[in-house]
Write a protein that holds these residues in place. Structure first.
Motif, PDB file in Angstrom:
ATOM      1  N   TRP A 105       0.819  -1.211   0.000  1.00 44.32           N
ATOM      2  CA  TRP A 105       0.000   0.000   0.000  1.00 44.32           C
ATOM      3  C   TRP A 105       0.858   1.268   0.000  1.00 44.32           C
ATOM      4  CZ3 TRP A 105      -4.750  -0.087  -1.424  1.00 44.32           C
ATOM      5  CH2 TRP A 105      -5.573  -1.170  -1.139  1.00 44.32           C
ATOM      6  N   SER A 106       2.064   1.209   0.549  1.00 38.91           N
ATOM      7  CA  SER A 106       2.909   2.407   0.612  1.00 38.91           C
ATOM      8  C   SER A 106       3.342   2.877  -0.764  1.00 38.91           C
ATOM      9  CB  SER A 106       4.145   2.124   1.466  1.00 38.91           C
ATOM     10  OG  SER A 106       4.983   1.164   0.845  1.00 38.91           O
ATOM     11  N   LYS A 107       3.317   2.000  -1.767  1.00 42.24           N
ATOM     12  CA  LYS A 107       3.648   2.407  -3.126  1.00 42.24           C
ATOM     13  C   LYS A 107       2.436   2.911  -3.880  1.00 42.24           C
ATOM     14  CE  LYS A 107       7.322  -1.081  -3.447  1.00 42.24           C
ATOM     15  NZ  LYS A 107       7.073  -1.676  -2.132  1.00 42.24           N
ATOM     16  N   ILE A 108       1.245   2.501  -3.460  1.00 39.38           N
ATOM     17  CA  ILE A 108       0.030   2.844  -4.210  1.00 39.38           C
ATOM     18  C   ILE A 108      -0.616   4.116  -3.675  1.00 39.38           C
ATOM     19  CG2 ILE A 108      -2.254   2.021  -4.885  1.00 39.38           C
ATOM     20  CD1 ILE A 108      -1.192  -0.825  -4.629  1.00 39.38           C
ATOM     21  N   LEU A 109      -0.806   4.190  -2.361  1.00 43.33           N
ATOM     22  CA  LEU A 109      -1.596   5.281  -1.791  1.00 43.33           C
ATOM     23  C   LEU A 109      -0.969   6.660  -2.008  1.00 43.33           C
ATOM     24  CD1 LEU A 109      -2.800   3.626   1.549  1.00 43.33           C
ATOM     25  CD2 LEU A 109      -4.030   3.856  -0.611  1.00 43.33           C
ATOM     26  N   PHE A 138       0.945   7.714  -4.384  1.00 46.09           N
ATOM     27  CA  PHE A 138       0.827   8.080  -5.795  1.00 46.09           C
ATOM     28  C   PHE A 138      -0.602   8.486  -6.133  1.00 46.09           C
ATOM     29  CE2 PHE A 138       0.056   6.969 -10.247  1.00 46.09           C
ATOM     30  CZ  PHE A 138       1.045   7.727 -10.865  1.00 46.09           C
ATOM     31  N   ILE A 139      -1.574   7.758  -5.604  1.00 46.28           N
ATOM     32  CA  ILE A 139      -2.976   8.105  -5.866  1.00 46.28           C
ATOM     33  C   ILE A 139      -3.295   9.482  -5.297  1.00 46.28           C
ATOM     34  CG2 ILE A 139      -5.357   7.459  -5.348  1.00 46.28           C
ATOM     35  CD1 ILE A 139      -4.096   5.727  -7.452  1.00 46.28           C
ATOM     36  N   VAL A 140      -2.812   9.758  -4.098  1.00 50.93           N
ATOM     37  CA  VAL A 140      -3.081  11.055  -3.473  1.00 50.93           C
ATOM     38  C   VAL A 140      -2.453  12.178  -4.282  1.00 50.93           C
ATOM     39  CG1 VAL A 140      -2.580  12.459  -1.443  1.00 50.93           C
ATOM     40  CG2 VAL A 140      -3.428  10.141  -1.156  1.00 50.93           C
ATOM     41  N   MET A 141      -1.223  11.979  -4.727  1.00 53.01           N
ATOM     42  CA  MET A 141      -0.530  13.034  -5.463  1.00 53.01           C
ATOM     43  C   MET A 141      -1.186  13.310  -6.807  1.00 53.01           C
ATOM     44  SD  MET A 141       2.068  14.073  -3.616  1.00 53.01           S
ATOM     45  CE  MET A 141       2.835  13.527  -2.096  1.00 53.01           C
ATOM     46  N   ILE A 142      -1.452  12.271  -7.564  1.00 54.24           N
ATOM     47  CA  ILE A 142      -1.959  12.467  -8.920  1.00 54.24           C
ATOM     48  C   ILE A 142      -3.357  13.057  -8.914  1.00 54.24           C
ATOM     49  CG2 ILE A 142      -2.961  10.164  -9.214  1.00 54.24           C
ATOM     50  CD1 ILE A 142      -0.926  12.087 -11.836  1.00 54.24           C
ATOM     51  N   TRP A 143      -4.179  12.665  -7.934  1.00 56.40           N
ATOM     52  CA  TRP A 143      -5.541  13.199  -7.908  1.00 56.40           C
ATOM     53  C   TRP A 143      -5.607  14.565  -7.248  1.00 56.40           C
ATOM     54  CZ3 TRP A 143      -9.252  12.108 -10.947  1.00 56.40           C
ATOM     55  CH2 TRP A 143      -9.366  10.842 -11.497  1.00 56.40           C
ATOM     56  N   SER A 144      -4.663  14.893  -6.400  1.00 55.55           N
ATOM     57  CA  SER A 144      -4.644  16.258  -5.873  1.00 55.55           C
ATOM     58  C   SER A 144      -4.292  17.251  -6.975  1.00 55.55           C
ATOM     59  CB  SER A 144      -3.638  16.364  -4.725  1.00 55.55           C
ATOM     60  OG  SER A 144      -2.326  16.066  -5.175  1.00 55.55           O
ATOM     61  N   LEU A 145      -3.422  16.862  -7.903  1.00 54.80           N
ATOM     62  CA  LEU A 145      -3.113  17.725  -9.045  1.00 54.80           C
ATOM     63  C   LEU A 145      -4.288  17.794 -10.012  1.00 54.80           C
ATOM     64  CD1 LEU A 145      -1.224  19.392 -10.808  1.00 54.80           C
ATOM     65  CD2 LEU A 145      -0.264  17.261 -11.693  1.00 54.80           C
ATOM     66  N   THR A 146      -4.881  16.643 -10.322  1.00 51.65           N
ATOM     67  CA  THR A 146      -6.009  16.636 -11.255  1.00 51.65           C
ATOM     68  C   THR A 146      -7.217  17.358 -10.670  1.00 51.65           C
ATOM     69  OG1 THR A 146      -5.209  14.500 -12.056  1.00 51.65           O
ATOM     70  CG2 THR A 146      -7.431  15.147 -12.685  1.00 51.65           C
ATOM     71  N   GLY A 147      -7.480  17.138  -9.383  1.00 46.24           N
ATOM     72  CA  GLY A 147      -8.622  17.797  -8.760  1.00 46.24           C
ATOM     73  C   GLY A 147      -8.443  19.292  -8.610  1.00 46.24           C
ATOM     74  N   ALA A 148      -7.191  19.765  -8.601  1.00 46.00           N
ATOM     75  CA  ALA A 148      -6.959  21.205  -8.480  1.00 46.00           C
ATOM     76  C   ALA A 148      -7.009  21.902  -9.819  1.00 46.00           C
ATOM     77  CB  ALA A 148      -5.599  21.455  -7.819  1.00 46.00           C
ATOM     78  N   PHE A 149      -6.728  21.206 -10.889  1.00 49.29           N
ATOM     79  CA  PHE A 149      -6.549  21.898 -12.159  1.00 49.29           C
ATOM     80  C   PHE A 149      -7.872  22.398 -12.743  1.00 49.29           C
ATOM     81  CE2 PHE A 149      -5.969  22.101 -16.752  1.00 49.29           C
ATOM     82  CZ  PHE A 149      -4.869  22.931 -16.821  1.00 49.29           C
ATOM     83  N   TYR A 150      -8.885  21.541 -12.798  1.00 52.89           N
ATOM     84  CA  TYR A 150     -10.125  21.939 -13.461  1.00 52.89           C
ATOM     85  C   TYR A 150     -10.864  23.059 -12.718  1.00 52.89           C
ATOM     86  CZ  TYR A 150      -9.396  18.001 -16.564  1.00 52.89           C
ATOM     87  OH  TYR A 150      -8.873  17.144 -17.490  1.00 52.89           O
ATOM     88  N   PRO A 151     -10.961  23.044 -11.387  1.00 55.39           N
ATOM     89  CA  PRO A 151     -11.524  24.229 -10.720  1.00 55.39           C
ATOM     90  C   PRO A 151     -10.679  25.474 -10.935  1.00 55.39           C
ATOM     91  CG  PRO A 151     -11.587  22.347  -9.246  1.00 55.39           C
ATOM     92  CD  PRO A 151     -10.776  21.943 -10.422  1.00 55.39           C
ATOM     93  N   ALA A 152      -9.353  25.335 -11.003  1.00 58.26           N
ATOM     94  CA  ALA A 152      -8.498  26.505 -11.237  1.00 58.26           C
ATOM     95  C   ALA A 152      -8.761  27.104 -12.605  1.00 58.26           C
ATOM     96  CB  ALA A 152      -7.028  26.105 -11.100  1.00 58.26           C
ATOM     97  N   VAL A 153      -8.947  26.265 -13.606  1.00 55.38           N
ATOM     98  CA  VAL A 153      -9.245  26.774 -14.950  1.00 55.38           C
ATOM     99  C   VAL A 153     -10.588  27.493 -14.962  1.00 55.38           C
ATOM    100  CG1 VAL A 153      -9.754  26.064 -17.326  1.00 55.38           C
ATOM    101  CG2 VAL A 153      -7.817  25.057 -16.106  1.00 55.38           C
ATOM    102  N   ASP A 154     -11.568  26.941 -14.269  1.00 60.33           N
ATOM    103  CA  ASP A 154     -12.879  27.582 -14.244  1.00 60.33           C
ATOM    104  C   ASP A 154     -12.853  28.888 -13.458  1.00 60.33           C
ATOM    105  OD1 ASP A 154     -15.852  27.243 -14.840  1.00 60.33           O
ATOM    106  OD2 ASP A 154     -15.873  27.547 -12.668  1.00 60.33           O
ATOM    107  N   LEU A 155     -12.072  28.965 -12.384  1.00 60.61           N
ATOM    108  CA  LEU A 155     -12.020  30.187 -11.581  1.00 60.61           C
ATOM    109  C   LEU A 155     -11.277  31.315 -12.277  1.00 60.61           C
ATOM    110  CD1 LEU A 155     -11.319  28.792  -7.991  1.00 60.61           C
ATOM    111  CD2 LEU A 155     -13.438  29.718  -8.881  1.00 60.61           C
ATOM    112  N   CYS A 156     -10.424  30.998 -13.239  1.00 62.50           N
ATOM    113  CA  CYS A 156      -9.684  32.053 -13.963  1.00 62.50           C
ATOM    114  C   CYS A 156     -10.214  32.219 -15.378  1.00 62.50           C
ATOM    115  CB  CYS A 156      -8.198  31.715 -13.979  1.00 62.50           C
ATOM    116  SG  CYS A 156      -7.403  31.854 -12.374  1.00 62.50           S
ATOM    117  N   ALA A 157      -9.952  31.211 -16.220  1.00 60.48           N
ATOM    118  CA  ALA A 157     -10.376  31.322 -17.613  1.00 60.48           C
ATOM    119  C   ALA A 157     -11.895  31.308 -17.746  1.00 60.48           C
ATOM    120  CB  ALA A 157      -9.774  30.175 -18.420  1.00 60.48           C
ATOM    121  N   GLY A 158     -12.581  30.525 -16.896  1.00 58.74           N
ATOM    122  CA  GLY A 158     -14.041  30.502 -16.964  1.00 58.74           C
ATOM    123  C   GLY A 158     -14.666  31.853 -16.640  1.00 58.74           C
TER     124      GLY A 158
END
Length: 759
Positions: free
Chosen positions: A226-230, A232-252
């Protein structure tokens, strides 16, 4: 900054995002549905994954002994298979397939040329296709299990079994793996019979017995997985989850026309930026947690179902259980700073976009930069030490990996560097966001449409005196790309002449040509763009003296870097090769020209010339020096050398900015490289011939030379004072220039682009 305004902006942005159905679906609903759907798909696909039948073409079966049997009823003997329920391999037995066996015997005895091998392989390939077999096994000679072990000549003429497979076909590769394990077991049984026929105990083959015992606790083995999986999942989804709201708050908001209204409110730009940043952080944390929970429940269910099937096939299979409860605490603790970092970077990148469509294109570069940092901790040999703790994101992931595995005492000793690097990165990213919101040119940037004709017309007719920031970054990237491909295509040099040719080709083609051509075609004044201006003799002498005085500090920095990031074996081999090449040089002057003078002139022309001039258009000399130094360090492929050259580039950039000339930088660079080469030539005999060198140098236990700390420390302090004098010299020159009177009209006509000082 008023936190009341930040709270109001945070509430406004949260309400606005919660009203958007696309955002709610992407952040809240999709994580809950995606992993169950993936689990259902995996279970459905697993029903179609059946063992593949493979067909083996056996030639020369009459050479095999009657016992033990390799083939039973047209299939491999099940006693030779790994498991009783393994898929049977269909065997096509052929005692003499045309002339193949005779050709094999002839080939085995006499014809071993490349031509005969190709002809025979082509014949086997054609026969395999005609028989629809995946693999061919040819027994070249009789196998006798009753032979005597006393005849050594017989042992040298052991029979051979040739296996012909086609790696371009997956079934053939699978058949090769299966038949190899079968033949190994078959050979072991034959050896047992040979020993039995010679009345030798079969235990003679086993000189000693190896007993493997796995003493690892099941909990810690699961935690290691689990130390190799968890993380990575937290990191990749924290970046993905931050990007789309950021685009909507600025460019939107730019598309909806509400951004100008928000900026005209009494709130400060920094308060608006922090409010939007907290909103993006909230969605980033929520996305990571929901993905983590959904993946956990779905994974446990799917793994338990698939594990039951795998456990029935293998006795050594251990199902993957729940992760340790403490891992959730560590993940939550690390999620706050990492979401702040990714949210700030995503928000700053999204502020460049004019539309949501344009903003989505920025996700790929962010992923390309972040993914290598996330993949480093997943390598088997990666561990947390002082070197890796200074790498952003990677150090935090390695620390999480150790904490989840229960190695708190081992990883917490590096918690200071990890926390410090993470907080510094967060602070820099937040500062970047605030600066972006304070720049009107970024917030109200019009949408750009690219046209080749318009771009060429703009380049040729509307050129500036000096390069712009985009020109400088483009030049740096072009240098890195060209140098990468030229270095990759070059063969390792074996003598001094080849090394000289390769070095000059790389310097001229990859470093000099891009900067010179861009200065000529993108600017009106190429000489000023390359900082080719004269300097005063005291400034040049100060640069030379500073290079001499600061060399001990750079040497200590090199030793510290090599301690944190120890060189690999390849680097040691490279050092030995370089010593052999330098020994082949015609003289010390040739080494200085190729390894000191030429790199100094060409690299300074590019990095402290064109690139630094373009980066100074940002209005911040410190940022220009840091970015040019980063590009200068990245141009050196070895990690340890890149870190050292970054700090050296900062010193050279400071000199270039304050003196406005490339000459002091070239002199500093030449002297620094020359001293390094000269010190590498000093050995014990030279020190004994010149006793005065004992005051400054001392011999290392391994035979090398190092500075004596007391005089070297004095030299470092003096060098720092000299750099401070150069800094003040540049400021004094600015004051003298601004205090002059207005230039006469005839001087302005001579150089209309000359800056007019204040009266």
């Amino acid at each position: 900054m008023k936190w009341r305004n930040v709270k109001l902006i945070l509430g406004r942005e949260l309400r606005d995002q919660l009203r958007d159905r696309r955002t709610l679906f992407t952040v809240l609903v999709l994580p809950l549905l995606m992993y169950p759907l993936m689990g259902i798909a995996m279970l459905q696909v697993s029903q179609f994954s059946r063992p593949q039948q493979t067909r083996i073409w056996l030639i020369g079966a009459d050479h095999l002994p009657a016992s033990p049997q390799l083939v039973v009823d047209g299939a491999i003997n099940h006693e030779l298979l790994e498991q009783t329920n393994s898929p049977a391999m269909e065997v096509l037995v052929d005692d003499d397939s045309g002339q193949l066996l005779s050709h094999m015997q002839e080939f085995n005895g006499q014809l071993r040329s490349i031509k005969s091998r190709k002809i025979f392989d082509q014949q086997v390939s054609q026969e395999l296709i005609s028989r629809k077999a995946d693999l061919a096994v040819i027994v070249s000679g009789p196998i006798d299990v009753t032979r005597s072990l006393s005849d050594r000549r017989e042992q040298l003429r052991l029979p051979r079994i040739y296996v012909f497979s086609n790696s371009a076909q997956e079934k053939s590769s699978l058949a090769l793996v299966r038949i190899t394990s079968v033949l190994n077991r078959y050979r072991q049984q034959l050896a047992m019979q040979v020993l039995a026929s010679n009345q030798v105990n079969a235990a003679f083959l086993d000189s000693f017995v190896i007993e493997n015992s796995d003493i690892g606790d099941a909990r810690w083995k699961q935690a290691a997985t689990w130390s190799k999986i968890l993380p990575f999942i937290v990191m990749i989804w924290s970046l993905t989850g931050a990007f789309y709201p950021a685009v909507d708050l600025c460019a939107g908001e730019k598309e909806r026309g509400t951004f100008e209204t928000l900026l005209s409110s009494p709130a400060l730009r920094s308060e608006i930026a922090i409010g939007k940043l907290l909103t993006v952080m909230a969605f980033s944390i929520a996305t990571s947690l929901l993905n983590l929970v959904s993946m956990g429940f779905t994974g446990i269910y799917v793994i338990s179902r698939l594990g039951a099937q795998m456990a029935s096939q293998s006795d050594n299979f251990e199902p993957l259980g729940l992760p340790p409860v403490s891992s959730l605490f560590w993940l939550m603790l690390a999620l706050i700073p990492i979401s702040a970092l990714f949210s700030a970077v995503a928000l700053a990148a999204a502020s460049f976009a004019k539309s949501s469509k344009e903003g989505q294109y920025y996700l790929v570069p962010l992923m390309m930069i972040s993914m290598p940092l996330m993949m480093i901790p997943m390598l088997p040999a990666a561990k947390l030490d002082l070197g890796t703790s200074l790498i952003p994101v990677s150090g935090l992931m390695l620390m999480l990996r150790g904490l989840i595995e229960g190695r708190q005492a081992e990883v917490l000793q590096f918690s200071g560097p990890v926390v410090a690097v993470t907080l510094v990165c967060c602070w820099l990213a937040i500062r970047w966001v605030v600066n972006q919101f304070n720049r009107e040119s970024v917030i109200f940037r019009p949408s750009e449409r690219f046209s080749v004709n318009v771009w060429l017309r703009h380049v040729m007719r509307e050129r500036n005196d000096l390069p712009l920031m985009g020109h400088a970054l483009l030049c740096g990237v072009v240098i890195l790309v060209i140098k990468f491909f030229v270095s990759l295509g070059a063969t390792p040099p074996v003598n001094w002449l080849e090394f000289t040719k390769q070095t000059m080709i790389i310097l001229v083609a990859a470093v000099a040509m891009p900067s010179i051509l861009m200065a000529m075609f993108l600017t009106r004044r190429p000489l000023r763009s390359l900082k080719l201006a004269s300097c005063r003799i005291p400034v040049a002498c100060a640069a030379v003296l500073a290079a001499i005085l600061l060399h001990p500090a750079v040497t200590w920095l090199s030793q510290w870097v090599l301690t944190i990031y120890p060189p690999s074996g390849d680097l040691s081999v490279l050092e030995n090769v370089m010593k052999a090449i330098m020994a082949d040089a015609p003289g010390f002057w040739a080494i200085l020209l190729v390894m000191a003078v030429a790199p100094a002139v060409i690299e300074e022309l590019a990095f402290r010339g064109f690139i630094l001039s373009g980066l100074q258009s940002m209005g911040s000399s410190v940022k220009a020096i840091l970015i040019s130094s980063l590009l200068f360090g990245a141009a050196h492929s070895i990690l340890q050398q890149s870190i050292i050259t970054f700090f050296l580039g900062c010193i050279l950039g400071l000199i270039a900015v304050k003196t406005r000339s490339l000459i002091p930088c070239v002199l500093y660079h030449v002297v620094h490289n020359g001293i390094s080469i000269a010190i590498s030539k000093i050995d014990q005999s030279i020190v004994s011939d010149y006793p005065s060198l004992n005051f400054l140098f001392q011999l290392e236990p391994n035979g090398g030379i190092e500075y004596v700390w007391a005089p070297a420390l004095i030299m470092t302090v003096a060098g720092g004072l000299l750099i401070a004098w150069l800094w003040n010299y540049g400021d004094a020159a600015d004051k003298i220039q601004t205090s002059k009177t207005v230039l006469p009209p005839f001087l302005q006509r001579l150089d209309p682009n000359m800056p007019v000082p204040r009266s």
